[in-house]
Design a protein around this motif. Sequence first.
Motif, PDB file in Angstrom:
ATOM      1  N   UNK A 154       0.818  -1.213   0.000  1.00  0.00           N
ATOM      2  CA  UNK A 154       0.000   0.000   0.000  1.00  0.00           C
ATOM      3  C   UNK A 154       0.857   1.270   0.000  1.00  0.00           C
ATOM      4  N   UNK A 155       0.493   2.201  -0.917  1.00  0.00           N
ATOM      5  CA  UNK A 155       1.193   3.485  -0.996  1.00  0.00           C
ATOM      6  C   UNK A 155       2.390   3.455  -1.929  1.00  0.00           C
ATOM      7  N   UNK A 156       2.776   2.281  -2.413  1.00  0.00           N
ATOM      8  CA  UNK A 156       3.952   2.199  -3.300  1.00  0.00           C
ATOM      9  C   UNK A 156       3.531   2.088  -4.750  1.00  0.00           C
ATOM     10  N   UNK A 157       4.425   2.501  -5.650  1.00  0.00           N
ATOM     11  CA  UNK A 157       4.145   2.348  -7.076  1.00  0.00           C
ATOM     12  C   UNK A 157       4.273   0.883  -7.439  1.00  0.00           C
ATOM     13  N   UNK A 158       3.344   0.429  -8.253  1.00  0.00           N
ATOM     14  CA  UNK A 158       3.318  -0.986  -8.618  1.00  0.00           C
ATOM     15  C   UNK A 158       4.640  -1.391  -9.285  1.00  0.00           C
ATOM     16  N   UNK A 159       5.178  -0.463 -10.095  1.00  0.00           N
ATOM     17  CA  UNK A 159       6.416  -0.765 -10.824  1.00  0.00           C
ATOM     18  C   UNK A 159       7.586  -0.985  -9.869  1.00  0.00           C
ATOM     19  N   UNK A 160       7.506  -0.349  -8.683  1.00  0.00           N
ATOM     20  CA  UNK A 160       8.592  -0.542  -7.715  1.00  0.00           C
ATOM     21  C   UNK A 160       8.440  -1.857  -6.961  1.00  0.00           C
TER      22      UNK A 160
END
Length: 633
Positions: free
Chosen positions: A319-325
């Motif tokens: 949660x809160x992170x970019x999916x790509x990361x």
Amino acid sequence: MAEPLRCDIPAQADHAQLYQQLVAELADFAVFLTDPMGGITTWNPGVERILGYRENEWIGQPLQIIFTPEDRAAGIPGREMAVAARDGRAPDIRWHQRKDGSGVFIEGTLVALKASDGKLLRFSKVMRDITERKKTEEALRVSEERYRTLFNSIDEGFCTIEVLFNANGKAHDYRFLEANPAFEKHTGLVGAVGRTIREFVPHHDAHWFEIYGGIAITGLPARFENPAEGLGRFYDVYAFRIGKPEERQVAILFKDITAQKAAETERERLLQQIEAERQRLEQVFAEAPVAIIVLRGPEFVVELANPSYHHLVQGRELVGRRFADIVPELGSDVWDAFHEVMTTGVPFVRDEFYVPYDRDGDSVVEDYWFNVLYHPLREADGAISGIVAVTVDVTHQVRARQELERVNRGLEEFAHVASHDLQEPLRMVHSYSQLLARRLGDLTEEQKEFVGFIQSSVKRMERLIKDLLSYSRTVHTVGEMVTSDANLEEALRLALSQIESRAAETGAVITHEPLPTVRGNVTQLSHVFQNLLSNALKYQKPGQPPEVQIHARRQEEEWVISVRDNGIGFDPRQAERIFGLFKRLHREDEYPGTGLGLAICKRIIERYGGRIWAESGPGVGSTFHFSLPAGPS
Ligand code: ADP
């Protein structure tokens, strides 16, 4: 109201002084005397106080000057004198005019003073200023009128009641004293004034009596909402005491809020329902065996992920992170799909979507397959703001299927090779057993029988191998020809040519309807017809020539072909089993066969995306149906 002052004093000189004294005392009254023509001769100080004239301004003036110009023009003063002259007195109440022109409301009486022979001597006018009273009355009238207007025009119901108490001092009923026009609309009670509530609703709820009784006794107003069961309504009420306490009167301003209450209850119910549904959804979200993740914005930042998703990505922070990361190793197919959904708004659905993925985080990217649904998330204005991705890991199944396919291919190849290679030794057994029998010359009956067994077993073995070969050939070739169109008329013609002699032997009659073009391969489908027709001839009733009918029926996007015979039939409970490999319902010595014909049919039909099934009963004939996707009409 005070009586107008009477002044029947005779105009005698000896009384004059006394009289003047008297009128001087009457400060609240304006009193003056006139000559018979109405010319003012005497006045008291009240005149100055009430009308503002000084003594010298009066004397000799006609009484008219104290009337308003309008009354003067209308001839009121003259008429008043005429009435007084005729009747002795003329009472009068009207606006008069002060010296300064302002109005003064006066109640007065003009009295004609006559001599004993009836001769008019003079007039006396006694006047009292009742302007204040008039103003108070006016104010009262205005407020009364305002109240009436309010009473009659408000949408709320309004009534006044007298609360009725029993001997124990308990309120048990109330009588309607007044009711406004809206009262009827809010209560449904017609002609209530003068009657009591119990006359309308004998079992009126007790709380109404308690509340109104309380107000009547304590004088404390009350504001409340209460149901009136007997009227089937719900009310919003403001009630307060009016009149003297002992009158036990209460004024009630009220409103029927039944519909509002019902709407509130309904709203409450809907809210509860929504809440229950929300909880259910949340539960589904939390417990779903599929992984669900909500991604927002062009950066696909994770907003929400269910436990299955956490499990899928093995404890990575979400949660809160970019999916790509989070999953940088995902191939471009996933990103392409995301961007397509974001731009077109069309959900992306794919089974066994290939995704390279490093699940255990050991930097080795492995092959994964997921069944995925990427659904757009829309804002209230319709703009797409993100994606809900639903993912099911089917890697396990895909791998298992790939393995199974590999094993099957091997098995099929083995069957193909084995059946092929078995033919040769079999041919040897066949020829050498015949050769042996010939060389030995005369054989005993028993020896002949043994040789016969060998020969028939060899024949059966040959048939089996032939069918097995044909089965394995089906497996090898069918898949490659799926996309072509096949004319079933042609397939049937091919099949009929193969069973021609057998048909002639049994005296069979085979009829058919015009047959369509379907998706498939003519040679393969001719095998299906050949198998079904040769069964129809083989399983004939003793002594009854076979009759076979072939029907074709269109059902939406497919054709259903039926092959019906008049043979011995079979137990319908076996209708599915007979399509299995080597499954037979009849004995080899009665009806020779290998139990492979229907299995081959099933294999072919299913490869083309169709179904095959049978209907029958012992002694009633059998019908075999198969469906195939329709070709161009
Ligand atoms: P086979 O005919 O070589 O035994 P099939 O696979 O063609 O093998 O048929 C399987 C079994 O189904 C048969 O042994 C028979 O018992 C039954 N069957 C098939 N067709 C018919 C039919 N038309 N009437 C009665 N029984 C049939």
